[in-house]
Design an enzyme around this catalytic site. Structure first.
Site, mmCIF file in Angstrom:
data_model
loop_
_atom_site.group_PDB
_atom_site.id
_atom_site.type_symbol
_atom_site.label_atom_id
_atom_site.label_comp_id
_atom_site.label_asym_id
_atom_site.label_seq_id
_atom_site.Cartn_x
_atom_site.Cartn_y
_atom_site.Cartn_z
ATOM 1 N N ASP A 124 0.867 -1.179 0.000
ATOM 2 C CA ASP A 124 0.000 0.000 0.000
ATOM 3 C C ASP A 124 0.904 1.229 0.000
ATOM 4 O O ASP A 124 1.486 1.588 1.019
ATOM 5 C CB ASP A 124 -0.898 -0.033 1.254
ATOM 6 C CG ASP A 124 -1.686 1.259 1.438
ATOM 7 O OD1 ASP A 124 -1.485 2.206 0.654
ATOM 8 O OD2 ASP A 124 -2.493 1.315 2.383
ATOM 9 N N GLN A 150 1.001 6.515 0.977
ATOM 10 C CA GLN A 150 1.908 7.534 1.520
ATOM 11 C C GLN A 150 3.310 7.372 0.934
ATOM 12 O O GLN A 150 4.045 8.352 0.810
ATOM 13 C CB GLN A 150 1.992 7.438 3.052
ATOM 14 C CG GLN A 150 0.663 7.594 3.775
ATOM 15 C CD GLN A 150 0.049 8.983 3.637
ATOM 16 O OE1 GLN A 150 0.752 9.972 3.466
ATOM 17 N NE2 GLN A 150 -1.270 9.060 3.694
HETATM 18 N N1 PMP Z 1 -3.659 3.600 2.762
HETATM 19 C C1 PMP Z 1 -3.008 4.612 3.356
HETATM 20 C C2 PMP Z 1 -1.696 4.335 4.037
HETATM 21 C C3 PMP Z 1 -3.532 5.897 3.332
HETATM 22 O O1 PMP Z 1 -2.867 6.896 3.923
HETATM 23 C C4 PMP Z 1 -4.758 6.131 2.665
HETATM 24 C C5 PMP Z 1 -5.383 7.517 2.654
HETATM 25 N N2 PMP Z 1 -5.383 8.153 3.902
HETATM 26 C C6 PMP Z 1 -5.393 5.055 2.048
HETATM 27 C C7 PMP Z 1 -4.816 3.813 2.123
HETATM 28 C C8 PMP Z 1 -6.671 5.245 1.308
HETATM 29 O O2 PMP Z 1 -6.480 6.074 0.202
HETATM 30 P P1 PMP Z 1 -7.723 6.609 -0.640
HETATM 31 O O3 PMP Z 1 -8.714 7.135 0.341
HETATM 32 O O4 PMP Z 1 -7.137 7.673 -1.508
HETATM 33 O O5 PMP Z 1 -8.255 5.444 -1.419
#
Ligand code: PMP
Length: 418
Positions: A212, A215
């Site tokens: 993931d 960040q």
């Molecule tokens: N994973 C992480 C580590 C995040 O920081 C975020 C967003 N805060 C997400 C997943 C989800 O991203 P999104 O809402 O843009 O799909």
């Protein structure tokens, strides 16, 4: 160019922050009469003028649907959309642009992998490994899959600094493990996980892995071939691009074996009522009219970032992080949550006897935007025994004087509530 960017001590970096700030029109805003100090970059980043203008240009002069038209506008739109895919390929050094799938963002990318790859391989009694510091987006899709398949989620623990316990991770891997999904950089703690090591350990056990990168992509250079990860996912809006667009990178040998996630236009080769055959990647996973303007905007954002240089950005943000850590640690009522050795410019903190929402509200009166709450990481909050934290997350357009301002703001909060 090398310039002095600090109000107090001078620091030489290759980032010209004053000139960069002029690229971001929103940074000139006033909030409640004060200049905006935007320290909520982990939630979403601001957009440079070039991105806003490019998206306007697309809608003013190029709007058309992609892939389906022989007319000139459709060709222009298709080229712009596919050019964005090429820019992403360059950014993460994918072997082939076909390995870049456009999605709505990190969340949709993870759901795609869980629903397509996950459903294909996970059976009753199998195990999926994630960590305790995952965002809910990298927990819930796997939980849904595990419930459906009667499989089990196994959780990598952390130490009190917020670092993954790699030995414990190795112990969790066994013949029932079918998938590993781990965050690159924690949005709540700032911890930079040793993902190369984690990927290698997974592969030594024959287990594919998703990273993931929501960040990770904004703070560090990512080379998916060097990392050898099977999937890497991120959102455009955290990379100075628009909302509603994101990326799933997947190795082509895996993507080719995976069933479609959604059915519809563009993802098919031929349709009859008896049988439908599917298109090749990436189209197989891009059903329906995509977010064309979003992809084009993201492509422009990537061009902008590559021009500044990701390593220059990382170096400058690291300098900011060090400064902010020193300044905030000197406030005796303040405790930083997340003190890993390897950290990105994200600082979560709590103040004795003051709820994070109160911190956020008082700082907002000073024009300072931070995020307060569980940051979509409730299991992690439980691990640290806090209901919520206040989080300042820094980008390369932030300055040391803004860090001084939040420090003064926090002292004001302490005065008001004590
Ligand atoms: N994973 C992480 C580590 C995040 O920081 C975020 C967003 N805060 C997400 C997943 C989800 O991203 P999104 O809402 O843009 O799909």
């Amino acid at each position: 160019m090398s310039v002095e960017v600090n109000t107090k001590e001078s620091v030489k970096t290759s980032i010209d922050v004053e000139s960069i700030r002029r690229d971001f029109p929103i940074l000139e805003s006033k909030i409640k009469g004060n200049p905006l100090i935007y320290l909520d970059n982990a939630a979403t980043t601001q957009k440079p003028k070039v991105v806003i203008e490019r998206m306007n240009e697309y809608y003013f002069a190029q709007n058309s649907n992609v892939h389906r038209g022989v007319h000139t506008l459709s060709e222009i739109a298709t080229n712009a959309y596919e050019d964005a895919r090429e820019k992403i390929k360059t950014l993460i050094n994918a072997a082939d642009s076909k390995e870049i799938i456009f999605t709505r963002g990190t969340t949709e990318s993870i759901n795609l992998v869980a629903n397509s790859y996950g459903r294909m391989v996970v059976k009753e009694g199998d195990e999926i490994i994630i960590s305790i510091m995952e965002h809910h987006s990298n927990i819930v899709p796997w939980q849904i899959l595990a419930e459906e398949k009667k499989a089990k989620l196994r959780i990598i623990p952390i130490n009190d600094n917020g670092e993954l316990l790699i030995d414990e991770f190795e112990k969790l891997l066994n013949e029932k493990t079918k998938f590993v999904s781990v965050v690159h950089i924690s949005n709540s703690l700032g911890t930079i996980n040793p993902i190369k090591k984690i990927i290698d350990i997974s592969h030594n056990h024959g287990v594919p892995i998703l990273i993931d990168g929501a960040q990770g992509i904004m703070h560090t250079a990512v080379d998916v071939q060097e990392l050898d990860c099977d999937f890497y996912v991120f959102s455009g809006h955290k990379l100075y691009g628009p909302t509603g667009i994101g990326v799933l990178y997947g190795k082509s040998n895996l993507l080719n074996t995976m069933p479609p996630y959604q059915g519809g236009g563009d993802m098919i080769r031929s349709v009859t009522f008896e049988k439908t055959t599917y298109n090749d990647i990436p189209n197989k996973f891009e059903a329906g009219t995509p977010n064309i303007a979003g992809a084009v905007g993201l492509g422009t954002a990537i061009g902008y970032i590559l021009k500044i240089g990701i390593n220059n950005i990382a170096e400058y943000e690291n300098e900011l992080l060090k400064y902010a850590t020193d300044v905030l640690s000197s406030i005796k009522e303040l405790k930083i949550i997340g003190t890993a050795k390897e950290k990105a410019s994200i600082i979560s903190f709590v103040l004795e006897n003051i709820h994070p929402h109160d911190i956020g509200t008082v700082l907002d009166y000073e024009g300072i935007a931070i995020r307060t709450g569980h940051h979509c990481t409730q299991p992690l909050m439980h691990r640290f025994n806090v209901p919520a934290t206040a989080r300042a997350s820094l980008a390369f357009y932030n300055t040391k004087s803004e860090i001084d301002a939040i420090s003064e703001g926090i002292k004001k909060v302490i005065k008001v509530f004590n």
